[in-house]
Design a protein around this motif. Structure first.
Motif, PDB file in Angstrom:
ATOM      1  N   GLN A  10       0.833  -1.198   0.000  1.00 12.68           N
ATOM      2  CA  GLN A  10       0.000   0.000   0.000  1.00 12.68           C
ATOM      3  C   GLN A  10       0.867   1.247   0.000  1.00 12.68           C
ATOM      4  O   GLN A  10       1.979   1.226   0.523  1.00 12.68           O
ATOM      5  CB  GLN A  10      -0.865   0.052   1.255  1.00 12.68           C
ATOM      6  CG  GLN A  10      -1.777  -1.100   1.443  1.00 12.68           C
ATOM      7  CD  GLN A  10      -2.587  -0.953   2.726  1.00 12.68           C
ATOM      8  OE1 GLN A  10      -2.780   0.134   3.249  1.00 12.68           O
ATOM      9  NE2 GLN A  10      -3.072  -2.067   3.232  1.00 12.68           N
ATOM     10  N   LEU A  11       0.331   2.311  -0.553  1.00  8.12           N
ATOM     11  CA  LEU A  11       0.957   3.630  -0.483  1.00  8.12           C
ATOM     12  C   LEU A  11      -0.060   4.600   0.089  1.00  8.12           C
ATOM     13  O   LEU A  11      -1.235   4.554  -0.272  1.00  8.12           O
ATOM     14  CB  LEU A  11       1.372   4.116  -1.873  1.00  8.12           C
ATOM     15  CG  LEU A  11       2.494   3.392  -2.572  1.00  8.12           C
ATOM     16  CD1 LEU A  11       2.635   3.903  -4.005  1.00  8.12           C
ATOM     17  CD2 LEU A  11       3.794   3.611  -1.828  1.00  8.12           C
ATOM     18  N   GLU A  12       0.378   5.475   0.985  1.00  6.80           N
ATOM     19  CA  GLU A  12      -0.483   6.515   1.527  1.00  6.80           C
ATOM     20  C   GLU A  12      -0.153   7.835   0.856  1.00  6.80           C
ATOM     21  O   GLU A  12       1.014   8.157   0.652  1.00  6.80           O
ATOM     22  CB  GLU A  12      -0.295   6.640   3.034  1.00  6.80           C
ATOM     23  CG  GLU A  12      -0.816   5.463   3.796  1.00  6.80           C
ATOM     24  CD  GLU A  12      -0.763   5.676   5.302  1.00  6.80           C
ATOM     25  OE1 GLU A  12      -0.307   6.750   5.745  1.00  6.80           O
ATOM     26  OE2 GLU A  12      -1.168   4.759   6.015  1.00  6.80           O
ATOM     27  N   ALA A  13      -1.199   8.595   0.527  1.00  3.68           N
ATOM     28  CA  ALA A  13      -1.024   9.876  -0.138  1.00  3.68           C
ATOM     29  C   ALA A  13      -2.049  10.867   0.394  1.00  3.68           C
ATOM     30  O   ALA A  13      -3.111  10.479   0.875  1.00  3.68           O
ATOM     31  CB  ALA A  13      -1.199   9.712  -1.647  1.00  3.68           C
ATOM     32  N   ASP A  14      -1.719  12.149   0.311  1.00  5.25           N
ATOM     33  CA  ASP A  14      -2.639  13.195   0.735  1.00  5.25           C
ATOM     34  C   ASP A  14      -3.551  13.652  -0.389  1.00  5.25           C
ATOM     35  O   ASP A  14      -4.617  14.196  -0.133  1.00  5.25           O
ATOM     36  CB  ASP A  14      -1.856  14.389   1.288  1.00  5.25           C
ATOM     37  CG  ASP A  14      -1.302  14.082   2.661  1.00  5.25           C
ATOM     38  OD1 ASP A  14      -2.101  13.992   3.598  1.00  5.25           O
ATOM     39  OD2 ASP A  14      -0.078  13.906   2.772  1.00  5.25           O
ATOM     40  N   TYR A  16      -4.409  12.944  -4.961  1.00  5.74           N
ATOM     41  CA  TYR A  16      -4.129  12.158  -6.158  1.00  5.74           C
ATOM     42  C   TYR A  16      -4.700  12.855  -7.382  1.00  5.74           C
ATOM     43  O   TYR A  16      -5.549  13.741  -7.270  1.00  5.74           O
ATOM     44  CB  TYR A  16      -4.692  10.734  -6.045  1.00  5.74           C
ATOM     45  CG  TYR A  16      -6.199  10.655  -6.150  1.00  5.74           C
ATOM     46  CD1 TYR A  16      -6.820  10.409  -7.371  1.00  5.74           C
ATOM     47  CD2 TYR A  16      -6.992  10.823  -5.040  1.00  5.74           C
ATOM     48  CE1 TYR A  16      -8.192  10.343  -7.475  1.00  5.74           C
ATOM     49  CE2 TYR A  16      -8.364  10.748  -5.122  1.00  5.74           C
ATOM     50  CZ  TYR A  16      -8.968  10.504  -6.352  1.00  5.74           C
ATOM     51  OH  TYR A  16     -10.325  10.442  -6.448  1.00  5.74           O
ATOM     52  N   GLU A  17      -4.216  12.434  -8.516  1.00  7.12           N
ATOM     53  CA  GLU A  17      -4.675  12.962  -9.798  1.00  7.12           C
ATOM     54  C   GLU A  17      -4.720  11.800 -10.778  1.00  7.12           C
ATOM     55  O   GLU A  17      -3.767  11.031 -10.866  1.00  7.12           O
ATOM     56  CB  GLU A  17      -3.691  14.031 -10.273  1.00  7.12           C
ATOM     57  CG  GLU A  17      -4.054  14.723 -11.539  1.00  7.12           C
ATOM     58  CD  GLU A  17      -3.000  15.779 -11.857  1.00  7.12           C
ATOM     59  OE1 GLU A  17      -2.349  15.632 -12.906  1.00  7.12           O
ATOM     60  OE2 GLU A  17      -2.811  16.709 -11.055  1.00  7.12           O
ATOM     61  N   ARG A  18      -5.825  11.658 -11.485  1.00  3.32           N
ATOM     62  CA  ARG A  18      -5.950  10.582 -12.474  1.00  3.32           C
ATOM     63  C   ARG A  18      -5.614  11.116 -13.861  1.00  3.32           C
ATOM     64  O   ARG A  18      -5.876  12.268 -14.174  1.00  3.32           O
ATOM     65  CB  ARG A  18      -7.376  10.037 -12.498  1.00  3.32           C
ATOM     66  CG  ARG A  18      -7.768   9.413 -11.185  1.00  3.32           C
ATOM     67  CD  ARG A  18      -9.067   8.698 -11.230  1.00  3.32           C
ATOM     68  NE  ARG A  18     -10.163   9.520 -11.726  1.00  3.32           N
ATOM     69  CZ  ARG A  18     -11.386   9.062 -11.887  1.00  3.32           C
ATOM     70  NH1 ARG A  18     -11.688   7.837 -11.591  1.00  3.32           N
ATOM     71  NH2 ARG A  18     -12.336   9.857 -12.339  1.00  3.32           N
ATOM     72  N   GLY A  27       2.157  13.809  -1.818  1.00  7.44           N
ATOM     73  CA  GLY A  27       2.326  13.917  -0.373  1.00  7.44           C
ATOM     74  C   GLY A  27       1.752  15.214   0.161  1.00  7.44           C
ATOM     75  O   GLY A  27       1.214  16.038  -0.582  1.00  7.44           O
ATOM     76  N   ALA A  28       1.889  15.420   1.481  1.00  5.06           N
ATOM     77  CA  ALA A  28       1.353  16.605   2.147  1.00  5.06           C
ATOM     78  C   ALA A  28       1.960  17.898   1.609  1.00  5.06           C
ATOM     79  O   ALA A  28       1.294  18.930   1.570  1.00  5.06           O
ATOM     80  CB  ALA A  28       1.590  16.502   3.649  1.00  5.06           C
ATOM     81  N   LEU A  32       5.260  14.891  -5.735  1.00  8.44           N
ATOM     82  CA  LEU A  32       4.868  13.609  -6.304  1.00  8.44           C
ATOM     83  C   LEU A  32       5.516  12.465  -5.523  1.00  8.44           C
ATOM     84  O   LEU A  32       6.726  12.419  -5.351  1.00  8.44           O
ATOM     85  CB  LEU A  32       5.298  13.528  -7.776  1.00  8.44           C
ATOM     86  CG  LEU A  32       4.931  12.254  -8.527  1.00  8.44           C
ATOM     87  CD1 LEU A  32       3.426  12.119  -8.675  1.00  8.44           C
ATOM     88  CD2 LEU A  32       5.601  12.245  -9.892  1.00  8.44           C
ATOM     89  N   LEU A  33       4.691  11.547  -5.030  1.00  5.40           N
ATOM     90  CA  LEU A  33       5.187  10.363  -4.329  1.00  5.40           C
ATOM     91  C   LEU A  33       5.417   9.211  -5.299  1.00  5.40           C
ATOM     92  O   LEU A  33       6.415   8.511  -5.214  1.00  5.40           O
ATOM     93  CB  LEU A  33       4.193   9.904  -3.265  1.00  5.40           C
ATOM     94  CG  LEU A  33       3.930  10.828  -2.107  1.00  5.40           C
ATOM     95  CD1 LEU A  33       2.815  10.269  -1.234  1.00  5.40           C
ATOM     96  CD2 LEU A  33       5.203  10.999  -1.296  1.00  5.40           C
TER      97      LEU A  33
END
Length: 58
Positions: A10-14, A16-18, A27-28, A32-33
């Motif tokens: 899993q990856l956690e992100a604040d 996103y963009e599709r 990230g916060a 770009l993560l």
């Protein structure tokens, strides 16, 4: 907060963009993560999905 569920973890992100090819996770600080191609993305969930409130599927 969002969680991208991948075949190997899993990856956690604040945020996103599709786009046409996948999802960009940020990230916060807005940096770009990761870029995750759709074929490697099993789900994109909000934190509320883990709290049991309501699902937040992409």
């Amino acid at each position: 907060m969002y969680r991208a569920i991948l075949p190997n973890g899993q990856l956690e992100a604040d945020d996103y963009e599709r786009d046409d090819n996948g999802v960009k996770l940020y990230g916060a600080d807005g940096g770009l993560l990761a870029f995750v191609p759709y074929e490697n993305l099993e789900a994109l969930l909000t934190e509320r999905a883990y709290a049991g409130d309501e699902p937040g599927v992409m």
